[in-house]
Write a protein that holds these residues in place. Structure first.
Motif, PDB file in Angstrom:
ATOM      1  N   THR A 304       0.836  -1.196   0.000  1.00 29.67           N
ATOM      2  CA  THR A 304       0.000   0.000   0.000  1.00 29.67           C
ATOM      3  C   THR A 304       0.872   1.248   0.000  1.00 29.67           C
ATOM      4  N   HIS A 305       0.526   2.193  -0.857  1.00 28.25           N
ATOM      5  CA  HIS A 305       1.190   3.494  -0.889  1.00 28.25           C
ATOM      6  C   HIS A 305       0.490   4.380   0.145  1.00 28.25           C
ATOM      7  N   GLY A 309      -3.152   5.681  -0.302  1.00 33.82           N
ATOM      8  CA  GLY A 309      -3.982   4.558   0.103  1.00 33.82           C
ATOM      9  C   GLY A 309      -4.200   3.542  -0.999  1.00 33.82           C
ATOM     10  N   ARG A 310      -3.519   3.725  -2.114  1.00 37.97           N
ATOM     11  CA  ARG A 310      -3.699   2.837  -3.262  1.00 37.97           C
ATOM     12  C   ARG A 310      -2.708   1.679  -3.243  1.00 37.97           C
ATOM     13  N   PRO A 311      -3.086   0.556  -3.871  1.00 38.24           N
ATOM     14  CA  PRO A 311      -2.150  -0.573  -3.952  1.00 38.24           C
ATOM     15  C   PRO A 311      -1.002  -0.245  -4.915  1.00 38.24           C
ATOM     16  N   PRO A 356      -0.514  -0.650   8.901  1.00 40.63           N
ATOM     17  CA  PRO A 356      -0.311   0.674   8.298  1.00 40.63           C
ATOM     18  C   PRO A 356       0.764   1.489   9.021  1.00 40.63           C
TER      19      PRO A 356
END
Length: 502
Positions: A304-305, A309-311, A356
């Motif tokens: 996750t970036h 919040g994107r893969p 996270p």
């Protein structure tokens, strides 16, 4: 020195030089054409190699003050630093600044007095200078036999033995070393050995002996004497690195004023400290350099970036060795990985798996030089915009825009003027879009807010522009103009950036 370390680790067969004689190859870490032409490092480069049962991730940083921001980013991603001091020049302003950054970050520093084969300052005077100007207690591990300019070898203070050096043709191969006891050294070198022993005894009396705990706490700095161009003292540095430099540990950071840490045993996370395009002239790809902070990296994993919040897929992960790259399957905390075609990543970004985490962004330095960039060929406007955006995302320069100037005339902001030369060279070579630069008279930048921007922009001799991150910067010709605005308009927001934001 980077070349010499790689040579002694047996990952290259012959050491290159930034300024070499005819026939001696260039360095693996200085791969840009401009670096080869100027004989200086312009961009940081990563090299990973095995030495014994250790893996060393070495990041070579620019020494020129114009590129200090790149070095600052690297220092946010390493576990220790090797600082080179020119034996003749002593502590230069750039070196002094970076020493202080390391001290502020709590980074252990190994100091190398380089170029001892050339005339220079006295060894004891250099030790005094380190302690006086930086506040670190130097604890020499080796001591030179022979004055600067007559480098015969070193006294190894821990064993009391003499390590004598022999020059090789052009300094491109490993220098033979001969180790002997004190009696043989005294017979061979006479007064030079006696002087070295007496000065070492003075250091003993002053308590200048290595203590690993004090070194790791950033109170002392081990010192070695070397000549990188002759490959003298390089083996000792490599041994010192693997023996004394700390392994990867929990990545500590501040989150909203609260200290946090990411332990190495937690799920995968990585910190992006550099983005570089143009390394592969055949593919024009873009590589994000990330330091693994925790867990195990496996190529192909989807992480996750944190910023979006994107893969993020890691199918094209690579090991980096200067300009050379190879497929990378696995990496561990402390390793530097290259993520190819990482268009969404920028310096300061975080990647994670499962648990996270978002590390703080890397601070941006206060620019002191400003120039308007325009395309030298109006038919290349698309390439111009693409190139400017790319160099901005890499952090080569800061790009400032305003409605008044428009997208075709952005203002480039730099810490040093040589950054503009890099932009010009790369815009033409990589994007086929030569540019013109018009220098502006501004020398100061202050951060402001939307509420203050409109009124500030109406004032004489200043200008408000916006960075891609949304920050608004007031540009002014000098500190006196800033002081006048602060005095006459105390209600307006003006915040300093890091100077040099330090």
């Amino acid at each position: 020195m980077t070349e010499a370390l790689a040579l002694h680790a047996q990952v290259i067969n012959e050491a290159g030089a930034v300024h070499g004689k005819a026939g001696r190859r260039s360095t693996v870490s200085d791969w840009m054409d401009m670096e080869k032409e100027r004989g200086i490092s312009i961009t940081s480069a990563a090299l990973q190699f095995a030495y014994g049962d250790h893996v060393v991730n070495l990041v070579d940083t620019p020494g020129h003050s114009d590129f200090s921001e790149d070095t600052y980013r690297v220092l946010s991603a390493v576990d220790a630093a090797v600082m080179l001091i020119d034996a003749a020049k002593g502590l230069e302003p750039q070196t002094l600044k970076l020493f202080r950054v390391c001290k502020a970050r709590g980074l252990p520093v190994i100091t190398v007095i380089n170029k001892w084969d050339r005339p220079g300052l006295e060894a004891l005077a250099l030790m005094d200078e380190i302690y006086r100007d930086i506040g670190l207690q130097p604890t020499p591990l080796t001591w030179p036999v022979g004055i600067a300019g007559d480098f015969k070898g070193v006294l190894e203070r821990r064993t009391g033995e003499y390590v004598a050096y022999t020059r090789t043709a052009g300094g491109a191969t490993r220098a033979p070393e001969e180790r002997m006891g004190a009696d043989a050294a005294a017979a061979r070198e006479g007064a030079d050995w006696t002087t070295a022993v007496e000065e070492s005894e003075l250091l003993d009396a002053d308590g200048a002996t290595h203590d690993q705990e004090l070194f790791l706490d950033g109170i002392t700095t081990p010192v070695l004497f070397a000549s990188a161009i002759s490959n003298f003292g390089v083996a000792a540095l490599l041994e010192t690195l693997v023996e004394l430099a700390p392994p990867a540990a929990a990545f500590s950071y501040d989150k909203g004023g609260t200290p946090e840490r990411r332990d190495v045993g937690e799920p995968f996370s990585a910190f992006v400290f550099k983005v570089q395009a143009g390394m592969d002239t055949n593919h024009r790809d873009r590589v994000a350099f990330a330091r693994v902070t925790s867990g195990v990296f496996e190529r192909g994993m989807v992480v996750t970036h944190a910023q979006t919040g994107r893969p993020f897929a890691t199918k094209y992960a690579q090991a980096i060795f200067g300009r050379e790259r190879s497929a990378l399957d696995t990496a561990y905390p402390g390793d530097i990985i290259g993520l190819v075609n990482a268009g969404a990543l920028k310096p300061g970004d975080t990647l994670f798996l499962e648990a996270p985490v978002e590390f703080p962004p890397i601070a941006t330095f206060a620019p002191e030089h400003f120039a308007v960039a325009t395309s030298a060929d109006t038919s290349k406007s698309k390439q111009f915009r693409k190139g400017i955006d790319q160099l901005d995302s890499e952090g080569v320069v800061q790009v400032l825009r305003s409605d008044l100037r428009g997208n075709q005339s952005p203002v480039l902001a730099a810490v040093g003027p040589m950054q503009f030369e890099v932009v010009q060279a790369r815009m033409e070579a990589e994007f086929g879009a030569p540019i013109r630069l018009e220098t502006l008279s501004y020398t100061q930048a202050r951060r402001t807010d939307a509420a203050s921007a409109a009124e500030l922009d109406s004032l004489r001799s200043v200008e408000v522009l916006q960075r891609n991150d949304g920050s608004r910067l007031l540009l002014a010709p000098d500190k006196w103009r800033i002081s006048t605005i602060e005095r006459d308009h105390p209600e307006l927001t003006l915040e300093p950036l890091l100077a040099g934001e330090a």
